[in-house]
Design an enzyme around this catalytic site. Sequence first.
Site, mmCIF file in Angstrom:
data_model
loop_
_atom_site.group_PDB
_atom_site.id
_atom_site.type_symbol
_atom_site.label_atom_id
_atom_site.label_comp_id
_atom_site.label_asym_id
_atom_site.label_seq_id
_atom_site.Cartn_x
_atom_site.Cartn_y
_atom_site.Cartn_z
ATOM 1 N N HIS A 149 0.383 -1.130 0.160
ATOM 2 C CA HIS A 149 -0.246 -0.108 0.192
ATOM 3 C C HIS A 149 0.969 1.292 0.242
ATOM 4 C CE1 HIS A 149 0.127 -0.068 4.837
ATOM 5 N NE2 HIS A 149 0.881 1.179 4.481
ATOM 6 N N ASP A 179 0.364 -7.587 1.203
ATOM 7 C CA ASP A 179 0.838 -6.346 1.790
ATOM 8 C C ASP A 179 2.352 -6.063 1.760
ATOM 9 O OD1 ASP A 179 0.693 -3.501 1.798
ATOM 10 O OD2 ASP A 179 0.407 -3.644 4.064
ATOM 11 N N GLY A 259 2.993 6.337 7.307
ATOM 12 C CA GLY A 259 4.930 6.924 7.159
ATOM 13 C C GLY A 259 5.679 5.809 7.570
ATOM 14 N N ASN A 260 5.228 5.820 9.244
ATOM 15 C CA ASN A 260 6.363 3.885 9.052
ATOM 16 C C ASN A 260 5.767 2.593 8.336
ATOM 17 O OD1 ASN A 260 5.470 5.098 12.673
ATOM 18 N ND2 ASN A 260 7.283 4.125 12.332
ATOM 19 N N SER A 261 4.173 2.918 7.828
ATOM 20 C CA SER A 261 3.685 1.421 6.232
ATOM 21 C C SER A 261 5.759 1.067 6.136
ATOM 22 C CB SER A 261 2.794 1.962 6.184
ATOM 23 O OG SER A 261 1.881 1.961 7.029
ATOM 24 N N LEU A 320 -13.441 -13.085 -4.619
ATOM 25 C CA LEU A 320 -15.466 -13.562 -3.540
ATOM 26 C C LEU A 320 -15.715 -12.097 -3.080
ATOM 27 C CD1 LEU A 320 -17.665 -14.921 -2.908
ATOM 28 C CD2 LEU A 320 -15.880 -15.935 -0.693
ATOM 29 N N GLY A 321 -15.030 -11.695 -2.719
ATOM 30 C CA GLY A 321 -14.836 -10.481 -1.983
ATOM 31 C C GLY A 321 -15.650 -10.091 -0.493
#
Length: 423
Positions: A149, A179, A259-261, A320-321
């Site tokens: 992300h 992710d 921002g740490n991501s 599928l969702g």
Amino acid sequence: MSKNRKNIFKTVALTLLGAVVLGGGIATVTFGIDYINSKDKNKTEESAGMGRFYKEVETTTESEELVNVSNDIPITQSELLVKMLDVSDVVENAVKFVVAVNCIQYVDYNNGYFGYYFGQPGTKTSESRGTGIIISRQEDRLLVLTNNHVVEDADILSVVFVDGKEVQGEVLGTAPDSDIALVAVPLENIEEDTLQSIAIAVMGDSDTVKVGNAAIAIGNALGYGQSVTTGVVSAIDREVEMVDMTLKLIQTDAAINAGNSGGPLINASGEVIGINSLKYSSTGVEGMCYAIPINTAKPIIEEILNNPRGTEEVEEKPYLGIYGFDITFQYQFMYGMPAGIYVSSVEEESPAEAAGLEQGDIITSFNGTAVASMEELSRFIAECTPGDTIELGVKVLKRNTYHDTTISVTLGNSKDYVDEKQN
């Protein structure tokens, strides 16, 4: 004996009694201090069964000082506490393998405020900030690990090293479901002094992480540059809902902010045990942050290297969702719910919504095979291809009673769904 004389004796007696009680309290406190700092050999031997956590130290009642066993330099109790909390040596080395990740995305607009106001289409710029971990130096490039992300849809990407030098890179590949993303930075674009200032991260073993272990998060918090937060591992294998799956993450109370991501969660030895990814935000909730275990990321990194960005195999997956969680024995016992997967929400315009799945439904089988966890459901879905029609056994709650039904769902393509969301 006169009344006044009796009062005098009573006052004296109460005073002496108070002195005895106060003296006993002081003696108790003194005993506590002496017990903790005792040099008695028998007490030291008794502590051997606990890994000799207690060490012999000299004490002086007057100054209340502790003696450093290694060099006999007196330090106070407060100084000892500060020394125990000091992670500067670990951080000094760790920041060398941490980078800031800056992304720019160009967004075309044909209507809305800009289009109506200026009377013509155009392009606007969107910027984002994140963090990355240098995990490898190859013959012609550095590999930087981060969150998907952070780099998703980036048209221009650059990394900022510990010495402040900014160098352009490119996304090598991504795993949106987990992710995770991998960025490549050409060595020819990096100055020699920068190469001398950086380091390669040491990967730890997240399978050996225990609740209560030290946890240190480093990252580009709020885009202001590198910062450090500390805490402990609050929980392991904490399930967090994602679309069509759940991730088992490390929970920590070390602060993880925007921002740490993509930055590292490291242990007391400076080894990377996780990739900082999520923060739970809600009224009255503090200190619930999450990191992807590094052992979860390792095989995904290998997969990305073997299947670089742009291959159909990586991008097209059955879809599928739904968001859902496992109905554990505790839920079954406390609320009378059947075993299966509780549908907590359904994505709009998804195959699940089109088929009639709703929040509160409980999925119990997939093409006739019983399922009791999101992990099992995700595995069955992954074995399908977009366009396949599947049969889901579902329990629907009506008037406090669960009724069995079967729902047919034609799986979509995750790539098409992502494209629709972007547009």
